[in-house]
Scaffold this motif. Structure first.
Motif, PDB file in Angstrom:
ATOM      1  N   VAL A 175       0.914  -1.066  -0.065  1.00  0.00           N
ATOM      2  CA  VAL A 175      -0.127  -0.060  -0.058  1.00  0.00           C
ATOM      3  C   VAL A 175       0.948   1.102   0.031  1.00  0.00           C
ATOM      4  CG1 VAL A 175      -1.899   1.213   1.182  1.00  0.00           C
ATOM      5  CG2 VAL A 175      -1.564  -1.513   1.484  1.00  0.00           C
ATOM      6  N   GLY A 176       0.444   2.225  -0.838  1.00  0.00           N
ATOM      7  CA  GLY A 176       1.052   3.474  -0.984  1.00  0.00           C
ATOM      8  C   GLY A 176       0.283   4.741  -0.381  1.00  0.00           C
ATOM      9  N   ALA A 177       1.082   5.715   0.014  1.00  0.00           N
ATOM     10  CA  ALA A 177       0.690   7.082   0.312  1.00  0.00           C
ATOM     11  C   ALA A 177       0.925   7.878  -0.703  1.00  0.00           C
ATOM     12  CB  ALA A 177       0.568   7.218   1.779  1.00  0.00           C
ATOM     13  N   TYR A 178       0.301   8.645  -1.464  1.00  0.00           N
ATOM     14  CA  TYR A 178       0.539   9.793  -2.179  1.00  0.00           C
ATOM     15  C   TYR A 178       0.016  11.100  -1.912  1.00  0.00           C
ATOM     16  CZ  TYR A 178       2.291   5.964  -5.048  1.00  0.00           C
ATOM     17  OH  TYR A 178       2.977   4.672  -5.643  1.00  0.00           O
ATOM     18  N   GLU A 179       0.968  11.924  -1.994  1.00  0.00           N
ATOM     19  CA  GLU A 179       0.480  13.366  -2.070  1.00  0.00           C
ATOM     20  C   GLU A 179       0.987  13.952  -3.135  1.00  0.00           C
ATOM     21  OE1 GLU A 179      -0.007  16.181   1.501  1.00  0.00           O
ATOM     22  OE2 GLU A 179       2.070  16.539   0.637  1.00  0.00           O
ATOM     23  N   ALA A 180       0.049  14.414  -3.929  1.00  0.00           N
ATOM     24  CA  ALA A 180       0.230  15.214  -5.204  1.00  0.00           C
ATOM     25  C   ALA A 180       0.987  14.385  -6.257  1.00  0.00           C
ATOM     26  CB  ALA A 180       1.007  16.491  -5.118  1.00  0.00           C
ATOM     27  N   GLY A 181       0.816  13.049  -6.233  1.00  0.00           N
ATOM     28  CA  GLY A 181       1.383  12.155  -7.124  1.00  0.00           C
ATOM     29  C   GLY A 181       2.842  11.807  -6.670  1.00  0.00           C
ATOM     30  N   VAL A 182       3.276  12.224  -5.412  1.00  0.00           N
ATOM     31  CA  VAL A 182       4.434  11.634  -4.754  1.00  0.00           C
ATOM     32  C   VAL A 182       4.403  10.642  -3.420  1.00  0.00           C
ATOM     33  CG1 VAL A 182       6.834  12.532  -3.380  1.00  0.00           C
ATOM     34  CG2 VAL A 182       5.578  13.974  -5.136  1.00  0.00           C
ATOM     35  N   LEU A 183       5.134   9.549  -3.844  1.00  0.00           N
ATOM     36  CA  LEU A 183       5.174   8.619  -2.705  1.00  0.00           C
ATOM     37  C   LEU A 183       5.586   9.161  -1.314  1.00  0.00           C
ATOM     38  CD1 LEU A 183       4.631   5.522  -2.123  1.00  0.00           C
ATOM     39  CD2 LEU A 183       6.956   5.314  -2.557  1.00  0.00           C
ATOM     40  N   VAL A 184       4.934   9.185  -0.448  1.00  0.00           N
ATOM     41  CA  VAL A 184       5.163   9.848   1.004  1.00  0.00           C
ATOM     42  C   VAL A 184       5.066   8.636   2.180  1.00  0.00           C
ATOM     43  CG1 VAL A 184       4.566  12.266   0.263  1.00  0.00           C
ATOM     44  CG2 VAL A 184       2.688  10.674   1.584  1.00  0.00           C
ATOM     45  N   GLY A 185       4.388   7.377   1.791  1.00  0.00           N
ATOM     46  CA  GLY A 185       4.351   6.572   2.708  1.00  0.00           C
ATOM     47  C   GLY A 185       4.272   5.065   2.060  1.00  0.00           C
ATOM     48  N   PHE A 186       4.544   4.043   2.782  1.00  0.00           N
ATOM     49  CA  PHE A 186       4.560   2.839   2.134  1.00  0.00           C
ATOM     50  C   PHE A 186       4.503   1.569   3.194  1.00  0.00           C
ATOM     51  CE2 PHE A 186       6.522  -0.970   0.054  1.00  0.00           C
ATOM     52  CZ  PHE A 186       5.796  -1.024  -1.131  1.00  0.00           C
ATOM     53  N   VAL A 187       3.818   0.540   2.958  1.00  0.00           N
ATOM     54  CA  VAL A 187       3.772  -0.749   3.789  1.00  0.00           C
ATOM     55  C   VAL A 187       3.843  -1.802   2.638  1.00  0.00           C
ATOM     56  CG1 VAL A 187       1.385  -0.802   4.117  1.00  0.00           C
ATOM     57  CG2 VAL A 187       2.979  -1.847   5.729  1.00  0.00           C
ATOM     58  N   ASN A 188       4.570  -2.952   3.248  1.00  0.00           N
ATOM     59  CA  ASN A 188       4.603  -4.028   2.386  1.00  0.00           C
ATOM     60  C   ASN A 188       3.793  -5.191   3.095  1.00  0.00           C
ATOM     61  OD1 ASN A 188       4.917  -6.112   0.319  1.00  0.00           O
ATOM     62  ND2 ASN A 188       6.993  -6.395   1.058  1.00  0.00           N
ATOM     63  N   VAL A 189       3.282  -6.368   2.546  1.00  0.00           N
ATOM     64  CA  VAL A 189       2.598  -7.517   3.196  1.00  0.00           C
ATOM     65  C   VAL A 189       3.116  -8.457   2.665  1.00  0.00           C
ATOM     66  CG1 VAL A 189       0.585  -8.567   3.950  1.00  0.00           C
ATOM     67  CG2 VAL A 189       0.572  -5.999   3.860  1.00  0.00           C
ATOM     68  N   LEU A 232       5.739  -5.475   6.496  1.00  0.00           N
ATOM     69  CA  LEU A 232       7.133  -5.101   6.712  1.00  0.00           C
ATOM     70  C   LEU A 232       7.308  -3.721   5.974  1.00  0.00           C
ATOM     71  CD1 LEU A 232       8.297  -8.244   4.852  1.00  0.00           C
ATOM     72  CD2 LEU A 232       8.612  -7.776   7.002  1.00  0.00           C
ATOM     73  N   ASP A 233       8.290  -3.197   6.333  1.00  0.00           N
ATOM     74  CA  ASP A 233       8.847  -1.835   5.684  1.00  0.00           C
ATOM     75  C   ASP A 233       7.607  -0.694   5.890  1.00  0.00           C
ATOM     76  OD1 ASP A 233      10.841  -3.198   4.666  1.00  0.00           O
ATOM     77  OD2 ASP A 233       9.902  -3.826   3.083  1.00  0.00           O
ATOM     78  N   THR A 234       7.044  -0.615   7.065  1.00  0.00           N
ATOM     79  CA  THR A 234       6.297   0.607   7.149  1.00  0.00           C
ATOM     80  C   THR A 234       7.037   1.824   7.356  1.00  0.00           C
ATOM     81  OG1 THR A 234       4.694  -0.834   8.524  1.00  0.00           O
ATOM     82  CG2 THR A 234       4.548   1.816   8.824  1.00  0.00           C
ATOM     83  N   SER A 235       6.822   2.657   6.196  1.00  0.00           N
ATOM     84  CA  SER A 235       7.614   3.968   6.130  1.00  0.00           C
ATOM     85  C   SER A 235       6.739   5.098   5.813  1.00  0.00           C
ATOM     86  CB  SER A 235       8.671   3.722   4.713  1.00  0.00           C
ATOM     87  OG  SER A 235       9.303   2.648   4.904  1.00  0.00           O
ATOM     88  N   VAL A 236       7.341   6.185   6.263  1.00  0.00           N
ATOM     89  CA  VAL A 236       6.351   7.624   6.085  1.00  0.00           C
ATOM     90  C   VAL A 236       7.576   8.731   5.923  1.00  0.00           C
ATOM     91  CG1 VAL A 236       4.947   9.226   6.879  1.00  0.00           C
ATOM     92  CG2 VAL A 236       4.280   7.013   7.159  1.00  0.00           C
ATOM     93  N   HIS A 237       7.564   9.398   4.883  1.00  0.00           N
ATOM     94  CA  HIS A 237       8.711  10.287   4.586  1.00  0.00           C
ATOM     95  C   HIS A 237       8.830  11.392   5.799  1.00  0.00           C
ATOM     96  CE1 HIS A 237      10.821  13.864   2.910  1.00  0.00           C
ATOM     97  NE2 HIS A 237      11.071  13.324   1.954  1.00  0.00           N
ATOM     98  N   ARG A 238       9.835  11.800   6.113  1.00  0.00           N
ATOM     99  CA  ARG A 238      10.065  12.460   7.577  1.00  0.00           C
ATOM    100  C   ARG A 238       9.331  13.770   7.542  1.00  0.00           C
ATOM    101  NH1 ARG A 238      15.527  13.092   6.798  1.00  0.00           N
ATOM    102  NH2 ARG A 238      15.888  10.991   7.847  1.00  0.00           N
ATOM    103  N   GLU A 239       8.883  14.320   6.308  1.00  0.00           N
ATOM    104  CA  GLU A 239       8.108  15.459   6.435  1.00  0.00           C
ATOM    105  C   GLU A 239       6.622  15.356   6.620  1.00  0.00           C
ATOM    106  OE1 GLU A 239       8.993  17.704   2.923  1.00  0.00           O
ATOM    107  OE2 GLU A 239      11.195  17.884   3.543  1.00  0.00           O
ATOM    108  N   ILE A 248      -0.721   8.912   8.683  1.00  0.00           N
ATOM    109  CA  ILE A 248      -0.497   8.177   7.168  1.00  0.00           C
ATOM    110  C   ILE A 248      -0.109   6.780   7.367  1.00  0.00           C
ATOM    111  CG2 ILE A 248       0.814   8.091   5.373  1.00  0.00           C
ATOM    112  CD1 ILE A 248       1.193  11.191   5.357  1.00  0.00           C
ATOM    113  N   ALA A 249       1.066   6.482   8.519  1.00  0.00           N
ATOM    114  CA  ALA A 249       1.325   5.114   8.741  1.00  0.00           C
ATOM    115  C   ALA A 249       0.183   4.147   9.180  1.00  0.00           C
ATOM    116  CB  ALA A 249       2.526   5.099   9.969  1.00  0.00           C
ATOM    117  N   THR A 250      -0.628   4.901  10.203  1.00  0.00           N
ATOM    118  CA  THR A 250      -1.924   4.260  10.787  1.00  0.00           C
ATOM    119  C   THR A 250      -2.789   3.665   9.762  1.00  0.00           C
ATOM    120  OG1 THR A 250      -1.583   5.362  12.850  1.00  0.00           O
ATOM    121  CG2 THR A 250      -3.586   4.256  12.454  1.00  0.00           C
ATOM    122  N   ALA A 251      -2.979   4.665   8.782  1.00  0.00           N
ATOM    123  CA  ALA A 251      -3.777   4.367   7.598  1.00  0.00           C
ATOM    124  C   ALA A 251      -3.367   3.254   6.838  1.00  0.00           C
ATOM    125  CB  ALA A 251      -4.111   5.777   6.768  1.00  0.00           C
TER     126      ALA A 251
END
Length: 129
Positions: A42-56, A67-74, A80-83
């Motif tokens: 699952v990816g999280a995008y803002e204005a077409g830019v990947l800002v978050g991600f998680v793999n299953v 695995l790999d739950t990630s959210v851009h520092r900003e 976002i990670a919870t979603a």
């Protein structure tokens, strides 16, 4: 506004930008092949830019693994990670998993408990020692 996208197959450049911000290092070589074998991602995008991600990942049966739950520092601390984890859990269940596992460092316990994970007994072996 952040858009949550199922199975987006982001490119390595987008993943590297995210990983460098979230993990201070690049994504593992060949990560695209990992996603091809995953139960979901699952990816999280803002204005077409990947800002978050998680793999299953999964075992092909009842067990799936976050695995790999990630959210851009900003973009951290905005839910976002919870979603991402919530959507990952929905997809895992819809695709046949009965259990969703996660390993995490101690400082992330509150986050994952808040996502609905509970404690279990488990083992860990460091290879090469």
């Amino acid at each position: 506004m952040v858009e949550i996208v199922d199975d987006p197959f982001p490119g390595i450049e987008a993943l590297n930008t995210l990983w460098l911000s979230a993990w201070n290092g690049p994504v593992a070589p060949g990560y695209g092949k990992v996603l091809e074998r995953s139960l979901a991602h699952v990816g999280a995008y803002e204005a077409g830019v990947l800002v978050g991600f998680v793999n299953v990942a999964w075992d092909g049966g009842a067990h799936a693994f976050v695995l790999d739950t990630s959210v851009h520092r900003e973009h951290q601390r905005k839910g976002i990670a919870t979603a991402l984890v919530a959507r990952a859990a929905e997809l895992a269940e819809a695709r046949g998993a009965e259990w969703l596992h996660v390993d995490f460092e101690a400082h992330l316990e509150g986050f994952y408990r808040g996502c609905g994970f509970r404690g279990t007994a488990a083992g860990l072996m460091r290879l090469g020692e």
